[in-house]
Design a protein around this motif. Sequence first.
Motif, short mmCIF file in Angstrom:
data_model
loop_
_atom_site.label_atom_id
_atom_site.label_comp_id
_atom_site.label_asym_id
_atom_site.label_seq_id
_atom_site.Cartn_x
_atom_site.Cartn_y
_atom_site.Cartn_z
N LEU A 1 -26.39 18.36 60.58
CA LEU A 1 -26.95 18.91 61.55
C LEU A 1 -25.88 18.92 62.79
O LEU A 1 -25.69 19.97 63.43
CB LEU A 1 -28.17 18.52 62.02
CG LEU A 1 -28.68 19.21 63.25
CD1 LEU A 1 -28.89 20.62 63.29
CD2 LEU A 1 -30.16 18.48 63.71
N LEU B 1 -24.08 21.96 64.68
CA LEU B 1 -24.20 22.15 65.98
C LEU B 1 -22.89 22.42 66.67
O LEU B 1 -22.77 22.98 67.58
CB LEU B 1 -25.07 21.10 66.73
CG LEU B 1 -26.48 20.98 66.40
CD1 LEU B 1 -27.19 19.70 66.94
CD2 LEU B 1 -27.15 22.25 67.08
N LEU C 1 -33.44 23.89 57.16
CA LEU C 1 -34.08 23.53 58.19
C LEU C 1 -33.15 23.26 59.37
O LEU C 1 -33.13 23.60 60.50
CB LEU C 1 -34.95 22.34 58.13
CG LEU C 1 -35.63 21.89 59.19
CD1 LEU C 1 -36.79 23.03 59.83
CD2 LEU C 1 -36.55 20.59 58.90
N LYS C 2 -32.14 22.27 58.99
CA LYS C 2 -31.11 22.23 60.00
C LYS C 2 -30.19 23.45 60.23
O LYS C 2 -30.07 23.54 61.61
CB LYS C 2 -30.09 21.15 59.21
CG LYS C 2 -30.32 19.80 58.65
CD LYS C 2 -29.33 19.20 58.01
CE LYS C 2 -29.96 17.93 57.10
NZ LYS C 2 -29.10 17.50 56.37
N ILE D 1 -32.65 24.92 62.88
CA ILE D 1 -32.31 24.04 64.26
C ILE D 1 -31.04 24.36 65.17
O ILE D 1 -30.86 24.46 66.28
CB ILE D 1 -32.52 22.66 64.07
CG1 ILE D 1 -34.07 22.28 63.49
CG2 ILE D 1 -32.10 21.94 65.26
CD1 ILE D 1 -34.14 20.88 63.19
N LEU E 1 -31.21 27.86 66.52
CA LEU E 1 -32.00 27.88 67.75
C LEU E 1 -31.37 27.22 68.90
O LEU E 1 -31.29 27.53 70.17
CB LEU E 1 -33.36 27.12 67.48
CG LEU E 1 -34.33 27.81 66.64
CD1 LEU E 1 -35.62 27.14 66.43
CD2 LEU E 1 -34.83 29.19 67.21
N ALA E 2 -30.61 26.23 68.96
CA ALA E 2 -29.78 25.35 69.72
C ALA E 2 -28.59 26.24 70.33
O ALA E 2 -28.38 26.37 71.33
CB ALA E 2 -29.44 24.03 69.11
#
Length: 187
Positions: free
Chosen positions: A39, A43, A164-165, A168, A171-172
């Motif tokens: 993740l 990111l 799922l990661k 996330i 969204l981040a």
Amino acid sequence: MTTRDLVFASLFAAIIVALGLVPPITLGFIPVPITAQSLGVMLAGVVLGARRGTIAVLIVVLLVAIGFPVLSGGRGGLAVFAGPTAGFFIGWIFGAFTTGYLSERLVTASQSGLAQGVGFFVAAFIGGIGVIYLFGITYLAFVGGIGFSKAFLGSLAFIPGDILKTVIAALAGRAVMAGYPLLPQRA
């Protein structure tokens, strides 16, 4: 490379290391655990872009090579580069670059929030799952000696968590685009 770039890269390297504090989940049928650190790789690519995201991951790789136990489960040292997870670990470098590169190309500040979210999702999916799995499965199959089909099938267990990661990370990335307008100048 500016001081600001190094600060951002170091911050995301710290995020990747912090995600290593989440205990790994071992599956038993494949010698690669489920970790949260991928993740952080996603990111770094989504938020920082190709160049700074890759530098963030290279900092983590350097810390591991030096011997710091910064990987999930407290792993570190040169032995990591010979273990069954080495392909996934080295794939982080190319995964962060690909995620960042695609984010820079697919997402602009002038797009709608939905379009930005979808662009970040696609970038994180291709870079954070596709590229990392390409390196990881290939290494595991040939160097780990378990065969490509077993490595591939065993790695399918990671897909739900990695999707799922990816959500996330998307969204981040979208939140950063909306809340911190100076950072999207990722190139």
